[in-house]
Design a protein around this motif. Sequence first.
Motif, PDB file in Angstrom:
ATOM      1  N   THR A 117      99.729  89.005  25.280  1.00 30.88           N
ATOM      2  CA  THR A 117     101.174  89.083  25.546  1.00 30.88           C
ATOM      3  C   THR A 117     101.998  88.201  24.619  1.00 30.88           C
ATOM      4  OG1 THR A 117     100.951  87.367  27.243  1.00 30.88           O
ATOM      5  CG2 THR A 117     100.815  89.663  27.973  1.00 30.88           C
ATOM      6  N   LYS A 118     101.372  87.129  24.074  1.00 27.78           N
ATOM      7  CA  LYS A 118     102.086  86.233  23.159  1.00 27.78           C
ATOM      8  C   LYS A 118     101.175  85.849  22.006  1.00 27.78           C
ATOM      9  CE  LYS A 118     103.292  83.262  26.417  1.00 27.78           C
ATOM     10  NZ  LYS A 118     103.917  82.089  27.094  1.00 27.78           N
ATOM     11  N   VAL A 119     101.802  85.586  20.852  1.00 27.42           N
ATOM     12  CA  VAL A 119     101.056  85.285  19.629  1.00 27.42           C
ATOM     13  C   VAL A 119     101.608  83.999  19.031  1.00 27.42           C
ATOM     14  CG1 VAL A 119     100.539  86.058  17.282  1.00 27.42           C
ATOM     15  CG2 VAL A 119     100.521  87.699  19.160  1.00 27.42           C
ATOM     16  N   TRP A 120     100.704  83.159  18.516  1.00 24.93           N
ATOM     17  CA  TRP A 120     101.093  81.912  17.862  1.00 24.93           C
ATOM     18  C   TRP A 120     100.690  81.997  16.395  1.00 24.93           C
ATOM     19  CZ3 TRP A 120     103.743  77.859  20.055  1.00 24.93           C
ATOM     20  CH2 TRP A 120     103.870  76.695  19.292  1.00 24.93           C
ATOM     21  N   ALA A 121     101.649  82.398  15.541  1.00 25.20           N
ATOM     22  CA  ALA A 121     101.444  82.462  14.093  1.00 25.20           C
ATOM     23  C   ALA A 121     100.201  83.260  13.716  1.00 25.20           C
ATOM     24  CB  ALA A 121     101.369  81.068  13.498  1.00 25.20           C
ATOM     25  N   GLU A 122      99.858  84.268  14.519  1.00 22.49           N
ATOM     26  CA  GLU A 122      98.744  85.179  14.237  1.00 22.49           C
ATOM     27  C   GLU A 122      97.370  84.509  14.284  1.00 22.49           C
ATOM     28  OE1 GLU A 122      99.314  88.275  14.242  1.00 22.49           O
ATOM     29  OE2 GLU A 122     101.492  88.090  14.162  1.00 22.49           O
ATOM     30  N   VAL A 123      97.279  83.236  14.686  1.00 21.89           N
ATOM     31  CA  VAL A 123      95.976  82.585  14.721  1.00 21.89           C
ATOM     32  C   VAL A 123      95.538  82.241  16.145  1.00 21.89           C
ATOM     33  CG1 VAL A 123      96.276  81.599  12.431  1.00 21.89           C
ATOM     34  CG2 VAL A 123      96.925  80.258  14.432  1.00 21.89           C
ATOM     35  N   TYR A 124      96.458  82.344  17.111  1.00 23.63           N
ATOM     36  CA  TYR A 124      96.128  82.004  18.482  1.00 23.63           C
ATOM     37  C   TYR A 124      96.841  82.984  19.403  1.00 23.63           C
ATOM     38  CZ  TYR A 124      94.314  78.665  21.898  1.00 23.63           C
ATOM     39  OH  TYR A 124      93.586  78.057  22.888  1.00 23.63           O
ATOM     40  N   TYR A 125      96.114  83.459  20.401  1.00 23.45           N
ATOM     41  CA  TYR A 125      96.665  84.446  21.316  1.00 23.45           C
ATOM     42  C   TYR A 125      96.758  83.877  22.729  1.00 23.45           C
ATOM     43  CZ  TYR A 125      95.697  88.112  17.810  1.00 23.45           C
ATOM     44  OH  TYR A 125      95.668  88.889  16.681  1.00 23.45           O
ATOM     45  N   TYR A 126      97.664  84.476  23.521  1.00 19.87           N
ATOM     46  CA  TYR A 126      97.782  84.159  24.941  1.00 19.87           C
ATOM     47  C   TYR A 126      97.772  85.494  25.672  1.00 19.87           C
ATOM     48  CZ  TYR A 126      99.481  82.175  29.337  1.00 19.87           C
ATOM     49  OH  TYR A 126      99.605  81.782  30.645  1.00 19.87           O
ATOM     50  N   GLY A 127      96.898  85.615  26.665  1.00 22.23           N
ATOM     51  CA  GLY A 127      96.816  86.894  27.345  1.00 22.23           C
ATOM     52  C   GLY A 127      96.055  86.800  28.652  1.00 22.23           C
ATOM     53  N   SER A 128      95.645  87.953  29.176  1.00 23.71           N
ATOM     54  CA  SER A 128      94.999  87.995  30.484  1.00 23.71           C
ATOM     55  C   SER A 128      93.705  88.792  30.422  1.00 23.71           C
ATOM     56  CB  SER A 128      95.939  88.621  31.523  1.00 23.71           C
ATOM     57  OG  SER A 128      96.215  89.977  31.191  1.00 23.71           O
ATOM     58  N   LYS A 129      92.763  88.365  31.247  1.00 20.63           N
ATOM     59  CA  LYS A 129      91.482  89.049  31.399  1.00 20.63           C
ATOM     60  C   LYS A 129      91.069  88.955  32.857  1.00 20.63           C
ATOM     61  CE  LYS A 129      87.544  87.180  30.763  1.00 20.63           C
ATOM     62  NZ  LYS A 129      86.295  86.524  30.307  1.00 20.63           N
ATOM     63  N   ASN A 130      90.896  90.091  33.486  1.00 28.48           N
ATOM     64  CA  ASN A 130      90.508  90.128  34.900  1.00 28.48           C
ATOM     65  C   ASN A 130      91.456  89.313  35.779  1.00 28.48           C
ATOM     66  OD1 ASN A 130      88.237  91.656  34.159  1.00 28.48           O
ATOM     67  ND2 ASN A 130      86.995  89.820  33.848  1.00 28.48           N
ATOM     68  N   GLY A 131      92.756  89.392  35.470  1.00 29.94           N
ATOM     69  CA  GLY A 131      93.764  88.729  36.288  1.00 29.94           C
ATOM     70  C   GLY A 131      93.976  87.266  35.987  1.00 29.94           C
ATOM     71  N   ARG A 132      93.228  86.699  35.028  1.00 29.18           N
ATOM     72  CA  ARG A 132      93.381  85.282  34.669  1.00 29.18           C
ATOM     73  C   ARG A 132      94.060  85.168  33.313  1.00 29.18           C
ATOM     74  NH1 ARG A 132      90.545  80.871  32.406  1.00 29.18           N
ATOM     75  NH2 ARG A 132      91.007  78.937  33.511  1.00 29.18           N
ATOM     76  N   PHE A 133      95.074  84.289  33.218  1.00 28.61           N
ATOM     77  CA  PHE A 133      95.836  84.110  31.992  1.00 28.61           C
ATOM     78  C   PHE A 133      95.404  82.830  31.281  1.00 28.61           C
ATOM     79  CE2 PHE A 133      98.363  87.043  34.352  1.00 28.61           C
ATOM     80  CZ  PHE A 133      99.016  87.821  33.415  1.00 28.61           C
ATOM     81  N   GLY A 134      95.459  82.865  29.943  1.00 27.94           N
ATOM     82  CA  GLY A 134      95.143  81.676  29.166  1.00 27.94           C
ATOM     83  C   GLY A 134      95.139  81.967  27.681  1.00 27.94           C
TER      84      GLY A 134
END
Length: 345
Positions: A239-256
């Motif tokens: 859902t969010k990107v940090w300068a194309e080197v780090y991602y933020y997202g969800s897997k099985n209902g857990r975000f990180g």
Amino acid sequence: MSNVITNEDASTTEAQSTLQGSMTSAVTDALNSLSMTETNSTITNGIPKYTTWIRVLEDMGDWNQTDAEELGIPRLKLHTGDILKVEERRPQNDFWIGSNGKDTGSFPIDPRLEPMVYSKVISLYDKTTDLGEDEIPFRAGQVMDVVAVLSNWRVRVSFDSISSNGKQRFQGTVPLTLMDPVPPEGMADNPKPESDPDAIDQFRRWKRVPEFSVRVLSNYKAQSEKEIDLVVNDIVVVTKVWAEVYYYGSKNGRFGGFSASHVSKDLSMSTRPPYHRYYVRVMWDYLSGTHNQMNLVSNEIIEVMWINPSGWWEGRSRDGKRRGLFPANYVRRVVDARAALQYQS
């Protein structure tokens, strides 16, 4: 400008006249009972310790290195765009020790160097006396919101504190020499920035993007509660990107958060090799670019663990000491594995 914003009226004459005394006592009372957020980062005296990165703004061949040389510490050659990793702070000297990726040595606390900070900082030491103009006192371990990055290693911050006088918000300047930058949301530590100024500006903030899915190429164990575990072939929604080197997202209902180097936008599933023991010979040397990749040495034999159509395979060295991703176009399959292993023994 008042450094303390109360719930009554921060701009009253009375508040301004008693600012310094009430500010010091309030901070002392409130910060004595600070509770630190638990993380898996390195802890120093109970305070989370994060990596500090510094960018060189211009070539520096003229800084005074007398103190460092007297201690037998070599000085770093500083060139515009260099990124330094802080290895040791020396509060008693006017220099720190850091590395530029090749060499380790001393560098000065100088306005031609820019510490990389994001939305928050954490204090490493107490400072309640000898305050300069617009400075605010604080205790070690205080997390502060960054309001503005100023010149000459200073930053304007704000933070809330609870004391006998009620809830107060402190706002003022603090020296970055006494601070560590707090990693952005979802990250266990501060990522190394790019040397290009435009890239650094982009690196200081998350960018919300239209959702997209990625497939995990290599296993990853979360380094803090802000990250998520990754297992080969998992699908993660970003859902969010940090300068194309780090991602933020969800897997099985857990975000990180998680490093982009562990995943691929190619959703093709990684598969086990077609044979129980699948070996390849390295054709050319390869120097890994991220921590989850492995170095390759020309002519060595690698056992392949996972194959992915993206072109990044996972393998391990014969002694088992190295394991990670490597580019498939740097290797060739070994048909006669037994002969190849005997050859390399």
